[in-house]
Scaffold this motif. Structure first.
Motif, PDB file in Angstrom:
ATOM      1  N   TRP A 184       0.786  -1.206  -0.043  1.00 59.03           N
ATOM      2  CA  TRP A 184       0.066  -0.031  -0.296  1.00 59.03           C
ATOM      3  C   TRP A 184       0.742   1.034  -0.203  1.00 59.03           C
ATOM      4  O   TRP A 184       0.817   2.315  -0.762  1.00 59.03           O
ATOM      5  CB  TRP A 184      -0.914   0.008   1.088  1.00 59.03           C
ATOM      6  N   ARG A 185       1.690   1.313   0.943  1.00 57.47           N
ATOM      7  CA  ARG A 185       2.552   2.512   0.940  1.00 57.47           C
ATOM      8  C   ARG A 185       3.966   2.312   0.534  1.00 57.47           C
ATOM      9  O   ARG A 185       4.476   1.277   0.517  1.00 57.47           O
ATOM     10  CB  ARG A 185       2.774   2.893   2.601  1.00 57.47           C
ATOM     11  N   PRO A 186       4.613   3.490  -0.113  1.00 55.10           N
ATOM     12  CA  PRO A 186       5.842   2.961  -0.699  1.00 55.10           C
ATOM     13  C   PRO A 186       6.928   3.048   0.271  1.00 55.10           C
ATOM     14  O   PRO A 186       7.027   3.294   1.317  1.00 55.10           O
ATOM     15  CB  PRO A 186       6.116   4.499  -1.486  1.00 55.10           C
ATOM     16  N   LEU A 187       8.080   2.120  -0.158  1.00 55.60           N
ATOM     17  CA  LEU A 187       9.092   2.014   0.767  1.00 55.60           C
ATOM     18  C   LEU A 187      10.180   1.628  -0.171  1.00 55.60           C
ATOM     19  O   LEU A 187      10.217   0.742  -1.110  1.00 55.60           O
ATOM     20  CB  LEU A 187       8.959   0.947   1.758  1.00 55.60           C
ATOM     21  N   VAL A 188      11.455   2.320  -0.165  1.00 53.27           N
ATOM     22  CA  VAL A 188      12.614   2.206  -1.126  1.00 53.27           C
ATOM     23  C   VAL A 188      13.906   2.059  -0.418  1.00 53.27           C
ATOM     24  O   VAL A 188      14.132   2.402   0.678  1.00 53.27           O
ATOM     25  CB  VAL A 188      12.592   3.322  -2.073  1.00 53.27           C
ATOM     26  N   LEU A 189      14.653   1.266  -1.292  1.00 55.65           N
ATOM     27  CA  LEU A 189      16.031   1.059  -0.544  1.00 55.65           C
ATOM     28  C   LEU A 189      17.160   1.621  -1.450  1.00 55.65           C
ATOM     29  O   LEU A 189      16.864   1.538  -2.623  1.00 55.65           O
ATOM     30  CB  LEU A 189      16.316  -0.624  -0.889  1.00 55.65           C
ATOM     31  N   GLY A 190      18.241   2.320  -0.783  1.00 52.30           N
ATOM     32  CA  GLY A 190      19.263   2.839  -1.422  1.00 52.30           C
ATOM     33  C   GLY A 190      20.462   2.721  -0.700  1.00 52.30           C
ATOM     34  O   GLY A 190      20.653   2.139   0.208  1.00 52.30           O
ATOM     35  N   GLU A 191      21.399   3.597  -0.978  1.00 46.76           N
ATOM     36  CA  GLU A 191      22.762   3.564  -0.103  1.00 46.76           C
ATOM     37  C   GLU A 191      23.473   4.831  -0.531  1.00 46.76           C
ATOM     38  O   GLU A 191      23.392   5.632  -1.621  1.00 46.76           O
ATOM     39  CB  GLU A 191      23.656   2.510  -0.768  1.00 46.76           C
ATOM     40  N   THR A 192      24.362   5.298   0.506  1.00 47.00           N
ATOM     41  CA  THR A 192      24.912   6.349   0.393  1.00 47.00           C
ATOM     42  C   THR A 192      26.291   6.286  -0.604  1.00 47.00           C
ATOM     43  O   THR A 192      26.596   5.163  -0.989  1.00 47.00           O
ATOM     44  CB  THR A 192      25.800   6.826   1.587  1.00 47.00           C
ATOM     45  N   THR A 193      26.819   7.063  -0.924  1.00 49.44           N
ATOM     46  CA  THR A 193      28.230   7.206  -1.759  1.00 49.44           C
ATOM     47  C   THR A 193      29.481   6.400  -1.223  1.00 49.44           C
ATOM     48  O   THR A 193      30.212   5.834  -1.943  1.00 49.44           O
ATOM     49  CB  THR A 193      28.586   8.579  -2.167  1.00 49.44           C
ATOM     50  N   GLU A 194      29.068   6.318   0.138  1.00 53.04           N
ATOM     51  CA  GLU A 194      30.443   5.335   0.944  1.00 53.04           C
ATOM     52  C   GLU A 194      29.579   4.024   1.184  1.00 53.04           C
ATOM     53  O   GLU A 194      30.482   3.267   1.703  1.00 53.04           O
ATOM     54  CB  GLU A 194      30.529   6.134   2.249  1.00 53.04           C
ATOM     55  N   GLY A 195      28.485   3.851   0.647  1.00 52.36           N
ATOM     56  CA  GLY A 195      28.061   2.494   0.723  1.00 52.36           C
ATOM     57  C   GLY A 195      27.096   2.196   1.898  1.00 52.36           C
ATOM     58  O   GLY A 195      26.742   0.847   1.994  1.00 52.36           O
ATOM     59  N   ALA A 196      26.891   3.130   2.451  1.00 52.09           N
ATOM     60  CA  ALA A 196      25.723   2.778   3.831  1.00 52.09           C
ATOM     61  C   ALA A 196      24.400   2.629   3.390  1.00 52.09           C
ATOM     62  O   ALA A 196      23.984   3.503   2.454  1.00 52.09           O
ATOM     63  CB  ALA A 196      25.944   3.767   4.778  1.00 52.09           C
ATOM     64  N   PRO A 197      23.787   1.428   3.602  1.00 52.64           N
ATOM     65  CA  PRO A 197      22.534   1.266   3.154  1.00 52.64           C
ATOM     66  C   PRO A 197      21.484   2.031   3.796  1.00 52.64           C
ATOM     67  O   PRO A 197      21.660   2.267   4.972  1.00 52.64           O
ATOM     68  CB  PRO A 197      22.422  -0.473   3.551  1.00 52.64           C
ATOM     69  N   MET A 198      20.479   2.187   3.268  1.00 52.76           N
ATOM     70  CA  MET A 198      19.273   3.044   3.832  1.00 52.76           C
ATOM     71  C   MET A 198      17.854   2.668   3.004  1.00 52.76           C
ATOM     72  O   MET A 198      17.982   2.122   2.243  1.00 52.76           O
ATOM     73  CB  MET A 198      19.704   4.675   3.504  1.00 52.76           C
ATOM     74  N   VAL A 199      17.211   3.141   3.857  1.00 52.13           N
ATOM     75  CA  VAL A 199      15.466   2.895   3.287  1.00 52.13           C
ATOM     76  C   VAL A 199      14.895   4.396   3.509  1.00 52.13           C
ATOM     77  O   VAL A 199      15.211   5.059   4.569  1.00 52.13           O
ATOM     78  CB  VAL A 199      14.719   1.693   4.135  1.00 52.13           C
ATOM     79  N   ALA A 200      13.763   4.469   2.839  1.00 49.06           N
ATOM     80  CA  ALA A 200      13.055   5.784   2.951  1.00 49.06           C
ATOM     81  C   ALA A 200      11.638   5.402   2.334  1.00 49.06           C
ATOM     82  O   ALA A 200      11.526   4.421   1.439  1.00 49.06           O
ATOM     83  CB  ALA A 200      13.763   6.872   2.279  1.00 49.06           C
ATOM     84  N   SER A 201      10.818   6.362   2.736  1.00 48.73           N
ATOM     85  CA  SER A 201       9.413   6.275   2.186  1.00 48.73           C
ATOM     86  C   SER A 201       9.560   6.623   0.658  1.00 48.73           C
ATOM     87  O   SER A 201       8.808   6.161   0.001  1.00 48.73           O
ATOM     88  CB  SER A 201       8.555   7.387   2.958  1.00 48.73           C
ATOM     89  N   GLU A 202      10.452   7.715   0.530  1.00 52.35           N
ATOM     90  CA  GLU A 202      10.471   8.134  -0.976  1.00 52.35           C
ATOM     91  C   GLU A 202      11.748   8.365  -1.584  1.00 52.35           C
ATOM     92  O   GLU A 202      12.589   8.710  -0.668  1.00 52.35           O
ATOM     93  CB  GLU A 202       9.668   9.547  -1.167  1.00 52.35           C
ATOM     94  N   THR A 203      12.211   8.289  -2.793  1.00 53.49           N
ATOM     95  CA  THR A 203      13.309   8.497  -3.356  1.00 53.49           C
ATOM     96  C   THR A 203      13.909   9.942  -3.042  1.00 53.49           C
ATOM     97  O   THR A 203      15.140  10.173  -3.595  1.00 53.49           O
ATOM     98  CB  THR A 203      13.412   8.093  -4.904  1.00 53.49           C
ATOM     99  N   VAL A 204      12.982  11.203  -2.925  1.00 55.58           N
ATOM    100  CA  VAL A 204      13.276  12.364  -2.832  1.00 55.58           C
ATOM    101  C   VAL A 204      14.367  12.403  -1.759  1.00 55.58           C
ATOM    102  O   VAL A 204      15.315  13.438  -1.588  1.00 55.58           O
ATOM    103  CB  VAL A 204      12.190  13.190  -2.593  1.00 55.58           C
TER     104      VAL A 204
END
Length: 475
Positions: A184-204
C-alpha cells in the motif's frame, strides 16, 4: 487539494553504518517533510545503545545542532508524522522506543492497521497498559510478546497485522525495514556514496543526500540493514498489489520515483487526460498551488490553452491539510493563497486541482478567486470523486463528511460556487499509470476494498479505548 482534506502521510527513513546517521536522518526527514508536519523524531544506535528524540512540529522546529549532536551512533531511523491513528499529541510522536526482554527497539510506521483495535483489546484484557493511542504501539507489544516464543519474532509479529504498513525497526544490531504484502505505502532501498545502506518512504530523500536508489522494498519483504550489509527474507507471499494511487495524485513529491514511475510525469498525464475528458473554452489554465501544478501543466499542454500562475502561495504557511483543527485550516488557507487580480479579472479561468475531499476549503478558495472578478471559473480535478472512507492510512474515514457523498457533480459545482466542474474518470486516471489497473487501491473512489475492517475504523478509536481503560481502573 482541498486543504481540510486528505491526511495520511507519514515518512520513514533508516540508515546503517554511517558516522553521520543522525544528520542523514535529519536531512531525509526534511526532504520528506511533505509527508507529515505534526511531529518528527529520530532514534540512533551507538554501540548497541539506543537514544531517541521526538517532538511536535516541523523537522527544524524539533531538532537543532545540539540535539543532533547528542544522538550519537552509526545507525538511525527517522519519522515524520501526520496522525491517522491517535490524535496529534507528543506521546504519539515517533519513532516509538521501548525496552523489553530482548533489549531496546525503536519503530517508525507509515500506514494504518485495520485490526489494531482488536489486537489492543486482547492485550488490555491481559493487563497490558498502553502509553499511546497509536496502532504503532500495538506492533511493539506484539513484538515483545513473541520474543521468547519464536525464533523470528519480527515475522511472528507481522503475521498478526492486517492493513497498510511500511515499517522501520531499529534494534541494537540491525534495522529491519518491512512492507506489507499488498504494498500500500511506498518504501525504497538505497545507499550512500560510501556504501551505507538506507531505506526511505520516497526516493526524494535519497536525492537530498546524494544517495543512490537501488530498488523498492517488495511487498511482503523484510530487508535487514546491518554490519553484514543488506539481507532479505519474506514473511508473506505477495498479494496482487494495492498500491495507493493517491500517492501519485497528491501525496508524494513530484520528483520521487514511486511504484516504478516518476510522480511528475504521472500527474502531467492525469492533467492531459482531464483536458481530453473535460474540454472547455477558456483564456487561461490556472493551477491551484502547489498540488495542482503538475496536472495543470498537463492540461494546458494538451488543450493548447495558456498556463498562467494566477494564484500565488505563501511559502511560509505549511500544507494546510495537516493543520489539526478546522479553524486553523481555514486561517491557514487565507494566509496561504493570494490571487493576482490582473491575471484573472474578466477572464475565463480553468482552475486545476488534484482532489477535493470535504470541500469546505475549496469553497473558500473559489470565493476568494471570485472576488478578483473572473468572467468564468471552471474547476477541473485530476482524480475521481472521493465517495468512500479510507482505512489504510488516509484520514477520511467518515463518508458523510465527503463532499461527493450523495451529491451529483452539478450539486458539487453549485456548492463550490463555480460555473462548471469535472472530475477525471476512474478509468482515465488508471490509464495514466503503467501497472495493470488491479495493482492499485481505488477504494476511496470505487468502494472496492482489498481488506475490510473487522469493525468500523475511526482515527480516535484507540484513544477512546485508552480513556475507557483509565476510567475502568480508576473506579
Amino acid at each position: 487539494m482541498d486543504s481540510a482534506e486528505a491526511k495520511h502521510k507519514c515518512g520513514v527513513f533508516g540508515v546503517w553504518g554511517s558516522p553521520q546517521a543522525a544528520h542523514l536522518c535529519y536531512t531525509a526527514l526534511y526532504a520528506q517533510q511533505h509527508r507529515g508536519q505534526e511531529s518528527a523524531g529520530i532514534a540512533t544506535n551507538e554501540a548497541g545503545q539506543l537514544r531517541a528524540h521526538a517532538g511536535m512540529g516541523l523537522v527544524p522546529e524539533v531538532f537543532n545542532e545540539r540535539i543532533l549532536s547528542q544522538l550519537k551512533g552509526t545507525a538511525g531511523i527517522g519519522h515524520n508524522r501526520y496522525s491517522t491513528t491517535g490524535s496529534s499529541r507528543s506521546c504519539n510522536a515517533q519513532p516509538l522506543m521501548r525496552e523489553y526482554i530482548g533489549g531496546q527497539v525503536a519503530l517508525g510506521h507509515n500506514g494504518n492497521l485495520v485490526n489494531a483495535d482488536l489486537l489492543r483489546e486482547h492485550y488490555e484484557q491481559r493487563g497490558h497498559m498502553f502509553q499511546t493511542s497509536t496502532d504503532t504501539e500495538v506492533i511493539l507489544v506484539l513484538l515483545a510478546s513473541h520474543h521468547l516464543s519464536h525464533d523470528d519474532p519480527v515475522v511472528a509479529t507481522l503475521q498478526h497485522l492486517q492493513g497498510a504498513y511500511s515499517l522501520v525497526f531499529l534494534f541494537d544490531d540491525r534495522i529491519e525495514a518491512v512492507r506489507d504484502p499488498w504494498g500500500w505505502r511506498p518504501l525504497v532501498l538505497g545507499e550512500t556514496t560510501e556504501g551505507a545502506p538506507m531505506v526511505a518512504s520516497e526516493t526524494v530523500a535519497f536525492d537530498a543526500l546524494g544517495a543512490r536508489f537501488i530498488r523498492e522494498v517488495e511487498p511482503g519483504e523484510i530487508v535487514t540493514l546491518s554490519d553484514r550489509g543488506v539481507e532479505s527474507r519474506r514473511f508473506a507471499e505477495s498479494q496482487t498489489p494495492a498500491h495507493c494511487i493517491f500517492e501519485h495524485v497528491y501525496f508524494a513529491n513530484p520528483s520521487s520515483q514511486l511504484f516504478g514511475e516518476t510522480v511528475q510525469i504521472v500527474r502531467e498525464k492525469m492533467g492531459a487526460k482531464l483536458a481530453e475528458e473535460a474540454p472547455v473554452d477558456a483564456d487561461y489554465v490556472v493551477p491551484m498551488p502547489d498540488s495542482g501544478r503538475s496536472a495543470a501543466l498537463g492540461y494546458a499542454v494538451a488543450s493548447g490553452i495558456p498556463y498562467r500562475e494566477g494564484i500565488v502561495p505563501n511559502r511560509y504557511v505549511g500544507r494546510t491539510f495537516i493543520q489539526p483543527t478546522q479553524s486553523q485550516r481555514r486561517t491557514a488557507v487565507q494566509l496561504k493563497l493570494n490571487v493576482i487580480d490582473e491575471i484573472v479579472r474578466d477572464k475565463r479561468i480553468i482552475v486545476v486541482d488534484d482532489s477535493i475531499v470535504r470541500g469546505t476549503t475549496t469553497r473558500g478558495k473559489m470565493a476568494q478567486l471570485r472576488k478578483a472578478g473572473p468572467k468564468e471559473i471552471h474547476l477541473r480535478i485530476s482524480c475521481p470523486p472521493i465517495r468512500h472512507p479510507c482505512y489504510f492510512g488516509i484520514d477520511f474515514p467518515d463518508r458523510t463528511k465527503l463532499i461527493a457523498h450523495n451529491r451529483t457533480q452539478e450539486e458539487i459545482a453549485e456548492f463550490l460556487g463555480v460555473d462548471s466542474m469535472h472530475y477525471l474518470s476512474l478509468d482515465g486516471m488508471l490509464s495514466c499509470v503503467n501497472r495493470p489497473a488491479d495493482n492499485y487501491c481505488t477504494a476511496c473512489w470505487s468502494g472496492q476494498y482489498r481488506i475490510s475492517p473487522d469493525r468500523p475504523v475511526n482515527k480516535l478509536d484507540l484513544e477512546r479505548n485508552q480513556l475507557r481503560m483509565f476510567t475502568d481502573t480508576s473506579t
